[in-house]
Design a protein around this motif. Structure first.
Motif, mmCIF file in Angstrom:
data_model
loop_
_atom_site.group_PDB
_atom_site.id
_atom_site.type_symbol
_atom_site.label_atom_id
_atom_site.label_comp_id
_atom_site.label_asym_id
_atom_site.label_seq_id
_atom_site.Cartn_x
_atom_site.Cartn_y
_atom_site.Cartn_z
ATOM 1 N N THR A 1 0.832 -1.212 0.000
ATOM 2 C CA THR A 1 0.000 0.000 0.000
ATOM 3 C C THR A 1 0.862 1.255 0.000
ATOM 4 N N ILE A 2 0.257 2.344 -0.409
ATOM 5 C CA ILE A 2 0.955 3.620 -0.485
ATOM 6 C C ILE A 2 0.813 4.374 0.839
ATOM 7 N N LEU A 3 -0.385 4.334 1.392
ATOM 8 C CA LEU A 3 -0.629 5.050 2.638
ATOM 9 C C LEU A 3 -0.243 4.186 3.835
ATOM 10 N N GLU A 4 0.160 4.870 4.924
ATOM 11 C CA GLU A 4 0.502 4.120 6.129
ATOM 12 C C GLU A 4 -0.748 3.619 6.834
ATOM 13 N N GLY A 5 -1.806 4.409 6.708
ATOM 14 C CA GLY A 5 -3.072 4.009 7.331
ATOM 15 C C GLY A 5 -4.202 4.648 6.572
ATOM 16 N N ARG A 6 -5.397 4.279 6.930
ATOM 17 C CA ARG A 6 -6.543 4.830 6.203
ATOM 18 C C ARG A 6 -7.167 5.958 7.005
ATOM 19 N N ASP A 7 -6.342 6.952 7.322
ATOM 20 C CA ASP A 7 -6.860 8.055 8.135
ATOM 21 C C ASP A 7 -6.314 9.402 7.659
ATOM 22 N N ILE A 8 -6.802 10.467 8.291
ATOM 23 C CA ILE A 8 -6.433 11.827 7.883
ATOM 24 C C ILE A 8 -4.919 12.055 7.973
ATOM 25 N N ALA A 9 -4.313 11.596 9.065
ATOM 26 C CA ALA A 9 -2.882 11.824 9.247
ATOM 27 C C ALA A 9 -2.077 11.181 8.117
ATOM 28 N N SER A 10 -2.477 9.997 7.716
ATOM 29 C CA SER A 10 -1.751 9.303 6.647
ATOM 30 C C SER A 10 -1.936 10.015 5.311
ATOM 31 N N VAL A 11 -3.139 10.540 5.075
ATOM 32 C CA VAL A 11 -3.386 11.280 3.835
ATOM 33 C C VAL A 11 -2.512 12.538 3.812
ATOM 34 N N ALA A 12 -2.473 13.245 4.930
ATOM 35 C CA ALA A 12 -1.676 14.481 5.007
ATOM 36 C C ALA A 12 -0.196 14.179 4.789
ATOM 37 N N LYS A 13 0.275 13.115 5.390
ATOM 38 C CA LYS A 13 1.692 12.758 5.262
ATOM 39 C C LYS A 13 2.027 12.456 3.799
ATOM 40 N N TYR A 14 1.141 11.714 3.159
ATOM 41 C CA TYR A 14 1.338 11.392 1.743
ATOM 42 C C TYR A 14 1.314 12.658 0.888
ATOM 43 N N MET A 15 0.396 13.576 1.198
ATOM 44 C CA MET A 15 0.299 14.811 0.417
ATOM 45 C C MET A 15 1.579 15.632 0.492
ATOM 46 N N LYS A 16 2.292 15.505 1.597
ATOM 47 C CA LYS A 16 3.528 16.277 1.742
ATOM 48 C C LYS A 16 4.736 15.564 1.142
ATOM 49 N N SER A 17 4.531 14.322 0.724
ATOM 50 C CA SER A 17 5.649 13.567 0.164
ATOM 51 C C SER A 17 5.840 13.918 -1.312
ATOM 52 N N PRO A 18 7.063 13.702 -1.840
ATOM 53 C CA PRO A 18 7.308 14.026 -3.245
ATOM 54 C C PRO A 18 6.539 13.122 -4.211
ATOM 55 N N GLN A 19 6.012 12.004 -3.746
ATOM 56 C CA GLN A 19 5.244 11.104 -4.626
ATOM 57 C C GLN A 19 3.909 11.718 -5.056
ATOM 58 N N CYS A 20 3.416 12.607 -4.216
ATOM 59 C CA CYS A 20 2.079 13.144 -4.476
ATOM 60 C C CYS A 20 2.183 14.451 -5.259
ATOM 61 N N LYS A 21 2.029 14.345 -6.591
ATOM 62 C CA LYS A 21 2.202 15.537 -7.433
ATOM 63 C C LYS A 21 0.915 15.949 -8.139
ATOM 64 N N GLN A 22 0.115 14.969 -8.533
ATOM 65 C CA GLN A 22 -1.079 15.279 -9.317
ATOM 66 C C GLN A 22 -2.341 14.855 -8.578
ATOM 67 N N VAL A 23 -3.025 15.847 -8.044
ATOM 68 C CA VAL A 23 -4.231 15.564 -7.278
ATOM 69 C C VAL A 23 -5.462 15.868 -8.136
#
Ligand code: OAD
Ligand code: ZN
Length: 272
Positions: A1-23
């Motif tokens: 999986t890409i996210l660490e968990g299925r929660d807000i904190a994990s979404v935020a962490k992913y959004m700040k990562s360089p992998q997340c470019k096209q939303v």
């Protein structure tokens, strides 16, 4: 999986990562209920329920050309209710604008015709108003465009507008996509691009109308999909990286922005 968990904190962490470019974002009527605009299918606020009082044979007749041709009043009543200028964007609209400001937003697809995305400042080139908007209007017969200022005036007064081409007599209709009408061309052009999404937000929609129902499933398997809605919608929740954030979208968006460190900007942008 890409996210660490299925929660807000994990979404935020992913959004700040360089992998997340096209939303990508898909919006529906639920993002505008906090602005005071009723949605279509919720039991209490139902716009369709309000329209039932206008003696429609069935609710969606209000968006059918053959019905409109003989009974334009219900749609004109709806148009008066939703006409731009009566409502202001919600925190959720502002959140999408922030995504754009941070260069994360690729495309925002909206099913709404209230134009609150534009009012929130989401740039036109990133916005697909899939059901059209009230920004322009034309005769349903000869297709001649009609003046916007005169249209606004007539809608306010509750007057039905007739084509100003000599001896035409056709009804003038805002460029809202009715059932059976083809969607704007740029919509079909934009749909395949969702295949490159790194993150998808689906907010305030029951995902019951095409092409939106299938749009969400066209996001790649590697793309986390985040549903922010009062109820479950579509097939979101069936993949490993799907996140279900059920509740009022403005509340959840605020929680997410807090996690991202964007909360102050969210409030100041919204207050503008
Ligand atoms: P719906 O009314 O079908 O769905 C709205 C969704 O938003 C529901 O799932 C609600 O639970 C949710 N909702 C309502 N308020 C909310 C809030 N404050 N926070 C989070 N969720 C909330 O509206 P759409 O999916 O947009 O077509 O409907 C799709 C299309 O059906 C519309 O575009 C319209 C209609 O026929 C046309 O206008 C041509
Ligand atoms: Zn005409």
């Amino acid at each position: 999986t890409i996210l660490e968990g299925r929660d807000i904190a994990s979404v935020a962490k992913y959004m700040k990562s360089p992998q997340c470019k096209q939303v990508f974002v898909i919006l529906g009527a639920g993002v505008s209920t906090a602005a005071g605009i009723p949605d279509f299918r919720s039991p209490r606020t139902r716009l369709y329920a309000m329209l039932a009082k206008l003696n429609l044979p069935y609710p969606r007749a209000v968006f059918e050309l053959n019905y409109f041709r003989f009974h334009p009043t219900p749609f004109y009543t709806l148009a008066r209710e939703l006409y731009p200028g009566r409502y202001r964007p919600t925190l959720t609209h502002t959140f999408v604008k922030l995504l754009s400001d941070r260069n994360l937003l690729h495309t925002c697809f909206t099913q709404n015709i209230d134009t609150l995305e534009r009012q929130a400042g989401i740039p036109a080139e990133k916005l697909v108003e899939a059901n059209g908007s009230f920004a322009s209007q034309r005769c349903i017969d000869c297709k001649k465009e009609y003046d916007s200022a005169r249209m606004r005036e007539a809608i306010e007064k509750g007057e039905i507008v007739v084509c100003d081409k000599e001896s035409c007599g056709g009804l003038v209709k805002p460029d809202i996509v009715f059932f059976g009408e083809s969607m704007p061309e740029f919509l079909s052009q934009s749909i395949p691009k969702i295949g490159s999404a790194d993150l998808l937000f689906v907010i305030g929609t029951s995902l019951t109308v095409q092409p939106f129902a299938k749009l969400a499933s066209m996001a790649p398997e590697s793309c986390p999909r985040v549903l922010i809605n009062l109820d479950f919608a579509g097939d979101i929740g069936t993949r490993a990286d799907d996140v279900l954030l059920l509740g009022r979208c403005d509340t959840i968006v605020r929680d997410l922005c807090r996690e991202l460190g964007w909360e102050e900007t969210l409030d100041s942008e919204w207050a503008k």
